[in-house]
Design a protein around this motif. Structure first.
Motif, PDB file in Angstrom:
ATOM      1  N   ALA A 140       0.835  -1.209   0.000  1.00 35.76           N
ATOM      2  CA  ALA A 140       0.000   0.000   0.000  1.00 35.76           C
ATOM      3  C   ALA A 140       0.863   1.251   0.000  1.00 35.76           C
ATOM      4  CB  ALA A 140      -0.936  -0.008   1.204  1.00 35.76           C
ATOM      5  N   THR A 141       1.979   1.214   0.721  1.00 37.09           N
ATOM      6  CA  THR A 141       2.873   2.365   0.760  1.00 37.09           C
ATOM      7  C   THR A 141       3.405   2.685  -0.626  1.00 37.09           C
ATOM      8  OG1 THR A 141       3.524   2.006   3.067  1.00 37.09           O
ATOM      9  CG2 THR A 141       5.073   3.213   1.670  1.00 37.09           C
ATOM     10  N   GLU A 142       3.772   1.667  -1.380  1.00 39.01           N
ATOM     11  CA  GLU A 142       4.278   1.903  -2.738  1.00 39.01           C
ATOM     12  C   GLU A 142       3.203   2.544  -3.621  1.00 39.01           C
ATOM     13  OE1 GLU A 142       5.750  -1.844  -4.088  1.00 39.01           O
ATOM     14  OE2 GLU A 142       7.536  -1.780  -2.791  1.00 39.01           O
ATOM     15  N   GLU A 143       1.964   2.095  -3.487  1.00 40.73           N
ATOM     16  CA  GLU A 143       0.885   2.690  -4.267  1.00 40.73           C
ATOM     17  C   GLU A 143       0.612   4.127  -3.836  1.00 40.73           C
ATOM     18  OE1 GLU A 143      -2.641   0.373  -4.469  1.00 40.73           O
ATOM     19  OE2 GLU A 143      -1.641  -1.363  -5.368  1.00 40.73           O
ATOM     20  N   ILE A 144       0.683   4.382  -2.547  1.00 45.75           N
ATOM     21  CA  ILE A 144       0.470   5.742  -2.039  1.00 45.75           C
ATOM     22  C   ILE A 144       1.541   6.685  -2.582  1.00 45.75           C
ATOM     23  CG2 ILE A 144       0.589   7.154   0.061  1.00 45.75           C
ATOM     24  CD1 ILE A 144      -0.791   4.774   1.510  1.00 45.75           C
ATOM     25  N   LEU A 145       2.787   6.248  -2.553  1.00 45.74           N
ATOM     26  CA  LEU A 145       3.860   7.092  -3.070  1.00 45.74           C
ATOM     27  C   LEU A 145       3.700   7.343  -4.572  1.00 45.74           C
ATOM     28  CD1 LEU A 145       6.933   5.631  -1.140  1.00 45.74           C
ATOM     29  CD2 LEU A 145       5.652   7.723  -0.644  1.00 45.74           C
ATOM     30  N   ALA A 146       3.235   6.335  -5.305  1.00 46.68           N
ATOM     31  CA  ALA A 146       2.992   6.523  -6.739  1.00 46.68           C
ATOM     32  C   ALA A 146       1.893   7.549  -6.971  1.00 46.68           C
ATOM     33  CB  ALA A 146       2.623   5.183  -7.383  1.00 46.68           C
ATOM     34  N   ASP A 147       0.833   7.486  -6.158  1.00 47.62           N
ATOM     35  CA  ASP A 147      -0.251   8.472  -6.288  1.00 47.62           C
ATOM     36  C   ASP A 147       0.244   9.880  -5.969  1.00 47.62           C
ATOM     37  OD1 ASP A 147      -2.063   6.549  -7.045  1.00 47.62           O
ATOM     38  OD2 ASP A 147      -2.960   6.321  -5.047  1.00 47.62           O
ATOM     39  N   LEU A 149       1.837  18.266  -0.141  1.00 50.71           N
ATOM     40  CA  LEU A 149       2.104  16.863   0.150  1.00 50.71           C
ATOM     41  C   LEU A 149       1.069  16.276   1.099  1.00 50.71           C
ATOM     42  CD1 LEU A 149       3.946  14.467  -0.297  1.00 50.71           C
ATOM     43  CD2 LEU A 149       5.416  15.302   1.538  1.00 50.71           C
ATOM     44  N   GLN A 150       0.622  17.077   2.069  1.00 53.04           N
ATOM     45  CA  GLN A 150      -0.360  16.556   3.020  1.00 53.04           C
ATOM     46  C   GLN A 150      -1.671  16.201   2.328  1.00 53.04           C
ATOM     47  OE1 GLN A 150      -0.920  17.946   7.211  1.00 53.04           O
ATOM     48  NE2 GLN A 150      -2.808  18.815   6.385  1.00 53.04           N
ATOM     49  N   GLN A 151      -2.170  17.083   1.461  1.00 50.72           N
ATOM     50  CA  GLN A 151      -3.418  16.802   0.764  1.00 50.72           C
ATOM     51  C   GLN A 151      -3.269  15.604  -0.161  1.00 50.72           C
ATOM     52  OE1 GLN A 151      -6.456  18.417   1.361  1.00 50.72           O
ATOM     53  NE2 GLN A 151      -7.081  16.532   0.302  1.00 50.72           N
ATOM     54  N   ALA A 152      -2.149  15.514  -0.842  1.00 49.94           N
ATOM     55  CA  ALA A 152      -1.918  14.371  -1.726  1.00 49.94           C
ATOM     56  C   ALA A 152      -1.890  13.075  -0.929  1.00 49.94           C
ATOM     57  CB  ALA A 152      -0.609  14.551  -2.495  1.00 49.94           C
ATOM     58  N   LEU A 153      -1.265  13.105   0.237  1.00 50.31           N
ATOM     59  CA  LEU A 153      -1.203  11.920   1.085  1.00 50.31           C
ATOM     60  C   LEU A 153      -2.590  11.555   1.608  1.00 50.31           C
ATOM     61  CD1 LEU A 153       0.243   9.743   2.689  1.00 50.31           C
ATOM     62  CD2 LEU A 153       0.876  11.469   4.385  1.00 50.31           C
ATOM     63  N   MET A 154      -3.355  12.563   2.031  1.00 52.79           N
ATOM     64  CA  MET A 154      -4.704  12.301   2.526  1.00 52.79           C
ATOM     65  C   MET A 154      -5.578  11.678   1.436  1.00 52.79           C
ATOM     66  SD  MET A 154      -5.270  15.755   4.811  1.00 52.79           S
ATOM     67  CE  MET A 154      -6.983  15.415   5.215  1.00 52.79           C
ATOM     68  N   ASP A 155      -5.500  12.218   0.221  1.00 54.22           N
ATOM     69  CA  ASP A 155      -6.289  11.668  -0.880  1.00 54.22           C
ATOM     70  C   ASP A 155      -5.892  10.222  -1.168  1.00 54.22           C
ATOM     71  OD1 ASP A 155      -7.543  14.105  -1.096  1.00 54.22           O
ATOM     72  OD2 ASP A 155      -6.440  14.747  -2.880  1.00 54.22           O
ATOM     73  N   ALA A 156      -4.589   9.963  -1.131  1.00 54.45           N
ATOM     74  CA  ALA A 156      -4.109   8.611  -1.420  1.00 54.45           C
ATOM     75  C   ALA A 156      -4.563   7.625  -0.344  1.00 54.45           C
ATOM     76  CB  ALA A 156      -2.585   8.603  -1.536  1.00 54.45           C
ATOM     77  N   LEU A 157      -4.584   8.058   0.916  1.00 53.48           N
ATOM     78  CA  LEU A 157      -5.031   7.180   1.997  1.00 53.48           C
ATOM     79  C   LEU A 157      -6.519   6.881   1.890  1.00 53.48           C
ATOM     80  CD1 LEU A 157      -3.042   8.617   5.032  1.00 53.48           C
ATOM     81  CD2 LEU A 157      -2.877   6.283   4.130  1.00 53.48           C
ATOM     82  N   VAL A 158      -7.336   7.885   1.576  1.00 52.63           N
ATOM     83  CA  VAL A 158      -8.769   7.660   1.391  1.00 52.63           C
ATOM     84  C   VAL A 158      -9.003   6.639   0.284  1.00 52.63           C
ATOM     85  CG1 VAL A 158     -10.938   8.706   0.644  1.00 52.63           C
ATOM     86  CG2 VAL A 158      -9.497   9.886   2.307  1.00 52.63           C
ATOM     87  N   LEU A 159      -8.232   6.735  -0.778  1.00 50.48           N
ATOM     88  CA  LEU A 159      -8.354   5.782  -1.886  1.00 50.48           C
ATOM     89  C   LEU A 159      -8.031   4.372  -1.425  1.00 50.48           C
ATOM     90  CD1 LEU A 159      -8.832   5.496  -4.968  1.00 50.48           C
ATOM     91  CD2 LEU A 159      -6.358   5.778  -5.248  1.00 50.48           C
ATOM     92  N   GLN A 160      -7.001   4.226  -0.602  1.00 46.20           N
ATOM     93  CA  GLN A 160      -6.617   2.907  -0.110  1.00 46.20           C
ATOM     94  C   GLN A 160      -7.665   2.321   0.835  1.00 46.20           C
ATOM     95  OE1 GLN A 160      -3.935   0.886  -0.741  1.00 46.20           O
ATOM     96  NE2 GLN A 160      -3.212   2.286  -2.329  1.00 46.20           N
ATOM     97  N   LEU A 161      -8.445   3.186   1.474  1.00 50.95           N
ATOM     98  CA  LEU A 161      -9.450   2.725   2.431  1.00 50.95           C
ATOM     99  C   LEU A 161     -10.796   2.431   1.766  1.00 50.95           C
ATOM    100  CD1 LEU A 161      -8.554   5.150   5.334  1.00 50.95           C
ATOM    101  CD2 LEU A 161      -8.391   2.659   5.413  1.00 50.95           C
ATOM    102  N   GLU A 162     -10.839   2.442   0.440  1.00 55.96           N
ATOM    103  CA  GLU A 162     -12.053   2.138  -0.315  1.00 55.96           C
ATOM    104  C   GLU A 162     -12.006   0.668  -0.750  1.00 55.96           C
ATOM    105  OE1 GLU A 162     -15.190   1.636  -1.503  1.00 55.96           O
ATOM    106  OE2 GLU A 162     -15.126   3.826  -1.439  1.00 55.96           O
TER     107      GLU A 162
END
Length: 318
Positions: free
Chosen positions: A56-63, A72-85
């Protein structure tokens, strides 16, 4: 204190760990990519330390790398929400820029019987009591089945909760057959037309194989007594156990397929990121999360609320 404030406070250890490791979250993504590649290495370490998991970390960093124009914070938050779907189609909509409605709402179980499983010590019995109160407040009629006959006083504990909440509890003798308790309870629910039956189950027998076989048996007899049930099987998982808990969850999922996960004790861990691999690897939704011992400290899970609380951002009042 509102639920969101309690959630924010409960996630403070995870937030501190991430901030201590990655105190650069206000930086623009483009600046990070152009000038500070080591920043992403720090972020990678912070995510793994929070038990988000390697894949999941690798996918988050790619996003994040693809999210120029955001900080960076908003990008990280968006990526985490996506992972939690957990729904792949909804996740694809998110990638295309759509935002499905995921606001915290009532959790409506399918069918009438919810089998609650998990190892001893995660708080299954207390969680069942909180679920009972949650659904009583919604006007539902509730029953409990004290199916953990192997743990001393488990039935008595659920009985006390039943008395407090005015919820009938079907019990058997200590050390008795848990499948018999489940059968009697499911039969009674069907006869009475009760809205929801929550079945407590054992979390430990003398070996793991026996536990899993017992859970399969309990599920079979419920279906025999109340055809089509249990429509839901919810796993209670202690956030503090992190990746070890995830491995346990996989074993339960293999034995009796899960329809949801309840994560408890988010107020006592720096590993709040464990919710990501739960969704990613099990492919089932998180139904509720808990941040304390009070009944109201168990609430339906909302990925946006969780991520906002994790970063202490835009926490609205209830």
């Amino acid at each position: 204190m509102s639920w969101l404030e309690r959630l924010r406070d409960g996630l403070s250890r995870t937030r501190k760990q991430m901030n201590d490791t990655a105190g650069f979250l206000g930086t623009d993504v483009r600046d990070v990519l152009n000038n500070r590649l080591e920043t992403l290495e720090d972020l990678e370490y912070a995510l793994i330390a929070a038990d988000v998991g390697r894949a999941a970390t690798e996918e988050i960093l790619a996003d994040i790398r693809a999210a120029e124009g955001k900080n960076l914070q908003q990008a990280l938050m968006d990526a985490l929400v996506l992972q939690l779907e957990p729904d792949a189609r909804r996740a694809e909509f998110r990638k295309l820029g759509f935002a499905p409605d995921v606001s915290r709402s009532k959790v409506a179980p399918k069918g009438h019987v919810v089998m609650v499983i998990g190892v001893n010590g995660v708080g299954k019995t207390t969680t069942i009591a909180k679920l009972g109160q949650y659904y009583v407040r919604q006007g539902k009629s509730i029953m409990f089945a004290a199916g953990d006959t192997f743990r001393a006083a488990a039935g008595a504990q659920l009985g006390v909760w039943g008395d407090r909440l005015g919820i009938p509890v079907v019990q058997g003798p200590d050390g008795g057959d848990p499948a018999a308790v489940a059968f009697d309870a499911a039969s009674a629910r069907a006869a009475r037309g009760t809205d929801l039956l929550f079945v407590d189950t054992a979390g430990r027998l003398h070996n793991k194989h026996n536990l899993m076989e017992e859970l399969k048996k309990v599920r079979r007899v419920i279906d025999k007594a109340d055809p089509g049930e249990p429509a839901e099987v919810w796993l209670v998982l202690d956030a503090v156990t992190g990746q070890n808990g995830l491995q346990q969850a996989k074993k339960f999922h293999e034995a009796t397929p899960l329809t949801g996960v309840i994560v408890t004790k988010l107020d006592g861990t720096a590993k709040g990121g464990i919710l990501v691999p739960i969704v990613r690897e099990l492919g089932v939704p998180i139904k509720f999360i808990g941040v304390g011992e009070q009944a109201d400290d168990l609430q339906p899970f909302d990925s946006h609320e969780f991520v906002r609380a994790l970063f202490d951002v835009d926490i609205p009042r209830d």
